[in-house]
Motif scaffolding. Structure first.
Motif, PDB file in Angstrom:
ATOM      1  N   GLY A   7      14.868 104.331  22.170  1.00  0.00           N
ATOM      2  CA  GLY A   7      15.339 103.145  22.361  1.00  0.00           C
ATOM      3  C   GLY A   7      15.511 102.973  24.492  1.00  0.00           C
ATOM      4  O   GLY A   7      15.051 101.884  24.885  1.00  0.00           O
TER       5      GLY A   7
ATOM      6  N   TYR B 264      14.524  91.741  32.241  1.00  0.00           N
ATOM      7  CA  TYR B 264      15.876  91.498  31.243  1.00  0.00           C
ATOM      8  C   TYR B 264      16.385  91.512  33.116  1.00  0.00           C
ATOM      9  O   TYR B 264      15.865  90.990  33.964  1.00  0.00           O
ATOM     10  CB  TYR B 264      16.281  93.161  31.890  1.00  0.00           C
ATOM     11  CG  TYR B 264      16.303  93.638  30.472  1.00  0.00           C
ATOM     12  CD1 TYR B 264      15.854  93.093  29.311  1.00  0.00           C
ATOM     13  CD2 TYR B 264      15.706  94.791  30.371  1.00  0.00           C
ATOM     14  CE1 TYR B 264      15.600  94.175  28.471  1.00  0.00           C
ATOM     15  CE2 TYR B 264      15.088  95.734  29.106  1.00  0.00           C
ATOM     16  CZ  TYR B 264      15.301  94.647  27.978  1.00  0.00           C
ATOM     17  OH  TYR B 264      14.273  96.214  27.230  1.00  0.00           O
TER      18      TYR B 264
ATOM     19  N   ASP C  34      22.152  93.801  30.298  1.00  0.00           N
ATOM     20  CA  ASP C  34      21.303  93.284  29.743  1.00  0.00           C
ATOM     21  C   ASP C  34      20.691  94.213  29.221  1.00  0.00           C
ATOM     22  O   ASP C  34      20.154  94.788  28.276  1.00  0.00           O
ATOM     23  CB  ASP C  34      20.414  92.388  29.816  1.00  0.00           C
ATOM     24  CG  ASP C  34      21.135  90.734  30.343  1.00  0.00           C
ATOM     25  OD1 ASP C  34      22.434  91.174  29.732  1.00  0.00           O
ATOM     26  OD2 ASP C  34      21.155  90.112  31.141  1.00  0.00           O
TER      27      ASP C  34
ATOM     28  N   LEU D 148      22.573  96.557  26.812  1.00  0.00           N
ATOM     29  CA  LEU D 148      22.105  96.522  25.599  1.00  0.00           C
ATOM     30  C   LEU D 148      20.834  96.251  24.743  1.00  0.00           C
ATOM     31  O   LEU D 148      21.092  96.563  23.502  1.00  0.00           O
ATOM     32  CB  LEU D 148      22.489  94.760  25.624  1.00  0.00           C
ATOM     33  CG  LEU D 148      23.013  94.056  24.444  1.00  0.00           C
ATOM     34  CD1 LEU D 148      24.224  94.871  23.706  1.00  0.00           C
ATOM     35  CD2 LEU D 148      23.159  93.434  24.891  1.00  0.00           C
ATOM     36  N   ALA D 149      19.676  96.236  24.855  1.00  0.00           N
ATOM     37  CA  ALA D 149      18.896  96.682  24.775  1.00  0.00           C
ATOM     38  C   ALA D 149      18.186  97.819  24.405  1.00  0.00           C
ATOM     39  O   ALA D 149      17.895  98.250  23.373  1.00  0.00           O
ATOM     40  CB  ALA D 149      17.369  95.835  26.576  1.00  0.00           C
TER      41      ALA D 149
ATOM     42  N   PHE E 155      20.178  99.222  22.400  1.00  0.00           N
ATOM     43  CA  PHE E 155      21.007 100.029  21.382  1.00  0.00           C
ATOM     44  C   PHE E 155      20.676  98.492  20.936  1.00  0.00           C
ATOM     45  O   PHE E 155      20.013  98.642  19.052  1.00  0.00           O
ATOM     46  CB  PHE E 155      22.257  99.723  21.116  1.00  0.00           C
ATOM     47  CG  PHE E 155      23.624 100.437  22.468  1.00  0.00           C
ATOM     48  CD1 PHE E 155      23.409 101.778  21.640  1.00  0.00           C
ATOM     49  CD2 PHE E 155      23.431 100.035  23.832  1.00  0.00           C
ATOM     50  CE1 PHE E 155      23.618 102.661  22.424  1.00  0.00           C
ATOM     51  CE2 PHE E 155      24.474 100.738  23.720  1.00  0.00           C
ATOM     52  CZ  PHE E 155      24.370 102.441  23.585  1.00  0.00           C
ATOM     53  N   GLU E 156      19.570  97.464  21.489  1.00  0.00           N
ATOM     54  CA  GLU E 156      19.050  96.448  20.354  1.00  0.00           C
ATOM     55  C   GLU E 156      17.596  96.972  20.356  1.00  0.00           C
ATOM     56  O   GLU E 156      16.566  97.638  19.009  1.00  0.00           O
ATOM     57  CB  GLU E 156      18.578  95.076  20.889  1.00  0.00           C
ATOM     58  CG  GLU E 156      19.965  94.773  21.307  1.00  0.00           C
ATOM     59  CD  GLU E 156      19.454  93.715  22.300  1.00  0.00           C
ATOM     60  OE1 GLU E 156      18.134  93.076  22.453  1.00  0.00           O
ATOM     61  OE2 GLU E 156      20.598  92.252  22.615  1.00  0.00           O
ATOM     62  N   GLU E 157      17.052  98.110  21.030  1.00  0.00           N
ATOM     63  CA  GLU E 157      15.631  98.598  20.344  1.00  0.00           C
ATOM     64  C   GLU E 157      15.168  99.612  19.519  1.00  0.00           C
ATOM     65  O   GLU E 157      14.918  99.680  18.748  1.00  0.00           O
ATOM     66  CB  GLU E 157      15.266  99.024  21.538  1.00  0.00           C
ATOM     67  CG  GLU E 157      14.669  98.130  23.023  1.00  0.00           C
ATOM     68  CD  GLU E 157      13.248  96.975  21.639  1.00  0.00           C
ATOM     69  OE1 GLU E 157      12.638  97.724  21.646  1.00  0.00           O
ATOM     70  OE2 GLU E 157      13.503  96.160  22.616  1.00  0.00           O
TER      71      GLU E 157
ATOM     72  N   VAL F 226      18.158  99.867  17.394  1.00  0.00           N
ATOM     73  CA  VAL F 226      18.634  99.242  16.066  1.00  0.00           C
ATOM     74  C   VAL F 226      16.858  98.683  15.235  1.00  0.00           C
ATOM     75  O   VAL F 226      16.675  98.814  14.123  1.00  0.00           O
ATOM     76  CB  VAL F 226      19.228  98.143  15.317  1.00  0.00           C
ATOM     77  CG1 VAL F 226      19.458  96.958  14.562  1.00  0.00           C
ATOM     78  CG2 VAL F 226      20.092  98.630  15.772  1.00  0.00           C
ATOM     79  N   GLU F 227      15.680  98.312  16.107  1.00  0.00           N
ATOM     80  CA  GLU F 227      14.666  97.817  15.318  1.00  0.00           C
ATOM     81  C   GLU F 227      14.297  98.569  15.306  1.00  0.00           C
ATOM     82  O   GLU F 227      13.271  99.119  14.363  1.00  0.00           O
ATOM     83  CB  GLU F 227      14.139  96.787  16.893  1.00  0.00           C
ATOM     84  CG  GLU F 227      12.575  96.715  16.303  1.00  0.00           C
ATOM     85  CD  GLU F 227      12.133  95.647  17.137  1.00  0.00           C
ATOM     86  OE1 GLU F 227      10.530  96.196  18.108  1.00  0.00           O
ATOM     87  OE2 GLU F 227      12.925  95.203  18.398  1.00  0.00           O
TER      88      GLU F 227
END
Length: 146
Positions: free
Chosen positions: A84, A97, A102, A105-106, A108-110, A112-113
């Motif tokens: 991530g 970003y 941002d 936060l990305a 953790f978003e990546e 999760v993806e």
């Protein structure tokens, strides 16, 4: 201090990381450039086995299984975090970003993806069986070669 339990744990988690890495590849979008994907995960497996599982060996079979589950959980966590973070840096270099928060936060978003690719039955079964075998093998190595 190097011990046989640390060596066996590192080897088992490295092997498991390589196998799961190969199983994850078809789950990700077609045309994905994997680069050093397998080798990064294998290195993380070596580190998690050596640092997390190896020192906790020698407390019995049930603790060995729990040790294996803990090691595999840590391996999955660090794998998702590292990949991530890499993906975030790759996108940050393309100015995707608005600011540093941002970008953080990305990560953790990546993660999760990427983690959603692990939620396939054969990958989960491989992780659980590999965790049990790794934990028992590490405990056996501790008892056999003190």
């Amino acid at each position: 201090m190097p011990t046989a339990a640390r060596l066996v744990a590192a080897f088992c988690l490295a092997l498991l990381a390589f196998i799961v890495s190969e199983q994850v590849k078809p789950q990700l979008p077609e045309g994905t450039d994997f680069g050093y994907f397998n080798w990064v995960n294998t290195g993380l497996g070596i580190l998690c086995g050596w640092v997390i599982m190896g020192p906790r060996a020698g407390r019995g079979a049930v603790s060995g299984i729990n040790n294996g589950l803990t090691g595999v959980g840590a391996l999955v966590f660090w794998g998702l975090f590292v990949h991530g973070t890499y993906e975030m840096f790759r996108l940050a270099m393309r100015n995707r970003y608005d600011g540093p928060f941002d970008a953080l936060l990305a990560i953790f978003e990546e993660a999760v993806e990427f983690g959603s690719a692990l939620l396939v039955s054969h990958i989960l079964v491989t992780l659980v069986i590999g965790a049990v075998i790794s934990g028992l093998a590490t405990d056996f190595a501790w008892r056999r070669w003190r």
